[in-house]
Design a protein around this motif. Sequence first.
Motif, short mmCIF file in Angstrom:
data_model
loop_
_atom_site.label_atom_id
_atom_site.label_comp_id
_atom_site.label_asym_id
_atom_site.label_seq_id
_atom_site.Cartn_x
_atom_site.Cartn_y
_atom_site.Cartn_z
N PHE A 51 0.82 -1.21 0.00
CA PHE A 51 0.00 0.00 0.00
C PHE A 51 0.86 1.26 0.00
O PHE A 51 1.98 1.28 0.49
N GLN A 52 0.28 2.33 -0.58
CA GLN A 52 0.92 3.62 -0.59
C GLN A 52 0.59 4.39 0.68
O GLN A 52 -0.31 4.01 1.44
N LYS A 53 1.29 5.49 0.89
CA LYS A 53 1.12 6.27 2.12
C LYS A 53 -0.30 6.82 2.23
O LYS A 53 -0.96 6.65 3.26
N ASN A 54 -0.78 7.49 1.19
CA ASN A 54 -2.11 8.11 1.24
C ASN A 54 -3.15 7.23 0.55
O ASN A 54 -3.83 7.67 -0.38
N GLU A 55 -3.26 6.02 1.05
CA GLU A 55 -4.19 5.05 0.46
C GLU A 55 -5.22 4.62 1.50
O GLU A 55 -4.91 4.42 2.67
N LEU A 56 -6.46 4.48 1.04
CA LEU A 56 -7.57 4.05 1.88
C LEU A 56 -8.03 2.66 1.44
O LEU A 56 -8.07 2.37 0.24
N LEU A 57 -8.38 1.82 2.41
CA LEU A 57 -8.87 0.47 2.10
C LEU A 57 -10.34 0.35 2.49
O LEU A 57 -10.76 0.90 3.51
N ILE A 58 -11.09 -0.38 1.68
CA ILE A 58 -12.41 -0.85 2.09
C ILE A 58 -12.37 -2.36 2.03
O ILE A 58 -11.93 -2.94 1.03
N ILE A 59 -12.78 -3.00 3.10
CA ILE A 59 -12.86 -4.46 3.12
C ILE A 59 -14.32 -4.85 3.31
O ILE A 59 -14.94 -4.48 4.31
N GLY A 60 -14.86 -5.57 2.33
CA GLY A 60 -16.27 -5.95 2.38
C GLY A 60 -16.46 -7.45 2.29
O GLY A 60 -15.89 -8.11 1.42
N ILE A 61 -17.26 -7.98 3.20
CA ILE A 61 -17.50 -9.43 3.23
C ILE A 61 -18.97 -9.74 3.51
O ILE A 61 -19.66 -8.95 4.16
N PRO A 62 -19.45 -10.88 3.02
CA PRO A 62 -20.79 -11.32 3.41
C PRO A 62 -20.72 -12.00 4.77
O PRO A 62 -19.65 -12.45 5.20
N VAL A 63 -21.84 -12.05 5.46
CA VAL A 63 -21.90 -12.71 6.77
C VAL A 63 -22.42 -14.13 6.57
O VAL A 63 -23.52 -14.33 6.08
N TYR A 64 -21.59 -15.12 6.90
CA TYR A 64 -21.99 -16.53 6.81
C TYR A 64 -22.11 -17.10 8.22
O TYR A 64 -21.12 -17.14 8.95
N ALA A 65 -23.31 -17.49 8.59
CA ALA A 65 -23.58 -18.04 9.93
C ALA A 65 -23.07 -17.10 11.03
O ALA A 65 -22.51 -17.52 12.03
N GLY A 66 -23.27 -15.80 10.81
CA GLY A 66 -22.92 -14.81 11.80
C GLY A 66 -21.46 -14.40 11.82
O GLY A 66 -21.04 -13.61 12.67
N ARG A 67 -20.66 -14.93 10.87
CA ARG A 67 -19.22 -14.71 10.91
C ARG A 67 -18.63 -14.35 9.56
O ARG A 67 -19.29 -14.44 8.53
N VAL A 68 -17.36 -13.97 9.59
CA VAL A 68 -16.59 -13.82 8.36
C VAL A 68 -16.40 -15.22 7.78
O VAL A 68 -16.10 -16.16 8.52
N PRO A 69 -16.61 -15.41 6.47
CA PRO A 69 -16.36 -16.73 5.88
C PRO A 69 -14.98 -17.24 6.26
O PRO A 69 -13.98 -16.54 6.10
N ASP A 70 -14.92 -18.46 6.81
CA ASP A 70 -13.67 -18.95 7.40
C ASP A 70 -12.49 -19.00 6.44
O ASP A 70 -11.35 -18.75 6.84
N PHE A 71 -12.74 -19.27 5.16
CA PHE A 71 -11.63 -19.38 4.21
C PHE A 71 -11.02 -18.01 3.86
O PHE A 71 -9.96 -17.95 3.23
N LEU A 72 -11.66 -16.93 4.30
CA LEU A 72 -11.12 -15.59 4.06
C LEU A 72 -10.20 -15.13 5.19
O LEU A 72 -9.39 -14.22 5.00
N ILE A 73 -10.31 -15.75 6.36
CA ILE A 73 -9.53 -15.32 7.52
C ILE A 73 -8.02 -15.39 7.23
O ILE A 73 -7.28 -14.43 7.45
N SER A 74 -7.56 -16.54 6.74
CA SER A 74 -6.13 -16.71 6.49
C SER A 74 -5.63 -15.75 5.41
O SER A 74 -4.47 -15.32 5.43
N ILE A 75 -6.50 -15.40 4.48
CA ILE A 75 -6.11 -14.46 3.41
C ILE A 75 -5.98 -13.05 3.96
O ILE A 75 -5.00 -12.36 3.71
N LEU A 76 -6.96 -12.63 4.74
CA LEU A 76 -6.93 -11.28 5.31
C LEU A 76 -5.80 -11.11 6.32
O LEU A 76 -5.32 -9.99 6.55
N LYS A 77 -5.36 -12.20 6.90
CA LYS A 77 -4.24 -12.13 7.84
C LYS A 77 -2.92 -11.77 7.14
O LYS A 77 -1.96 -11.39 7.80
N LYS A 78 -2.89 -11.86 5.83
CA LYS A 78 -1.69 -11.49 5.07
C LYS A 78 -1.53 -9.97 4.97
O LYS A 78 -0.47 -9.48 4.59
N LEU A 79 -2.60 -9.24 5.27
CA LEU A 79 -2.55 -7.78 5.17
C LEU A 79 -1.75 -7.18 6.32
O LEU A 79 -1.90 -7.57 7.47
N LYS A 80 -0.90 -6.21 5.99
CA LYS A 80 -0.15 -5.47 7.00
C LYS A 80 -0.01 -4.03 6.53
O LYS A 80 0.18 -3.76 5.35
#
Length: 281
Positions: A51-80
Motif C-alpha cells: 500500500f501507498q502512504k495516502n491510500e484508503l482500504l475498504i474491506i467488504g465481506i458477506p456474513v456466513y452463519a454470523g461470521r466472516v467466511p472462514d476461508f477468508l480469515i487466512s487471506i486477510l491475515k496477510k494484510l499489513k
Amino acid sequence: MKIDKLTNIFFSATGTTKKIIKSISKGLNIKEIREIDLTKSNNRERFNLEFQKNELLIIGIPVYAGRVPDFLISILKKLKGNQPVILVSVYGNIDEGLALEQLKDLLGKRGFKIIGAASFIGEHSYSCKEFRIAHGRPDKQDLNQAKKFGEKILSKFIKNSNIKDIPEIKLDIDKSLFSHLLSIILPIISLPQYGSKKFIKKPYLNTNRCNHCQICVELCPMKAIDKKTLKIDDSKCIRCMSCVKNCPQEARKIEYKIPFLVKKFFELNKSNERKTPNIYL
C-alpha cells in the motif's frame, strides 16, 4: 488529509457486497481505485498487497452463519500496514452477527486504523421465488445510504490534516441473542460454518433449461462445479448460491431439505421485516 488511492477488497458470490462497496466508493470520490475481488479463487491464491502512504482500504465481506467466511480469515491475515480502513459486512436480513467485530480485531492487530464500519443488507443467499428474503436488496435506498456513508468518511479526511487526528471507531453493536451466544461459544468450541448443508440441498440443476454456457463453473468461488458434467462437489460447496443467482437460464434452483423447518427459522428471525443498515463512525 488527502487520500490519493482507494483499494476495495471484497468477497461477493451473489453480487450484493460488490454493489455496496461500489456505492461507498462513489461517496468517497477518489479517482484511482484498485479492485481485489476475492470471489475469484485465483485472486485468493496470489493475494499479496502493498500500500501507498495516502491510500484508503475498504474491506467488504458477506456474513456466513454470523461470521466472516472462514476461508477468508487466512487471506486477510496477510494484510499489513498503517493505512486507514473501512469495514463493511453484508447480511441477509437475519442477523449481522460478529463479522464486523472479527474484522476490526483482525485488521487492528495488523496495524490498520479503523475509521468507519457498517453492516448493510443484501438479498439472502437462500431467498427464492417460493420464499423471498430481502428480495432485491441492496435496493436504491440501501445504495443511497452506502454512498452517504462514503461521503461522511470523506468529510473526516477533509476536516483532519493527519490520520492520527481521526479517532478510531467503536463498535457499539446491539447484539441479538444469537450473536451473544456465538461470542460465548466460539472461543470454546469450533463450530462448523456450513451447517446449513443439513438444511439446504446442493443447487438443483434442470437439464432441460441448461444450455451449458459454463457461467456457473466460471463464477463458482470454490471451483466446486465439474466443467463436463456440471455436477457439484458437495465437499467444496459452501451454499453461497452463486450458481443459482447468476444463471441466465434459471436452470439452477434452491431447494430446502426440510422446507417447513427452514421457513420457520426465517419467520422466527423476522426475515420479512425490513432491517436497516447500521453505521459506525
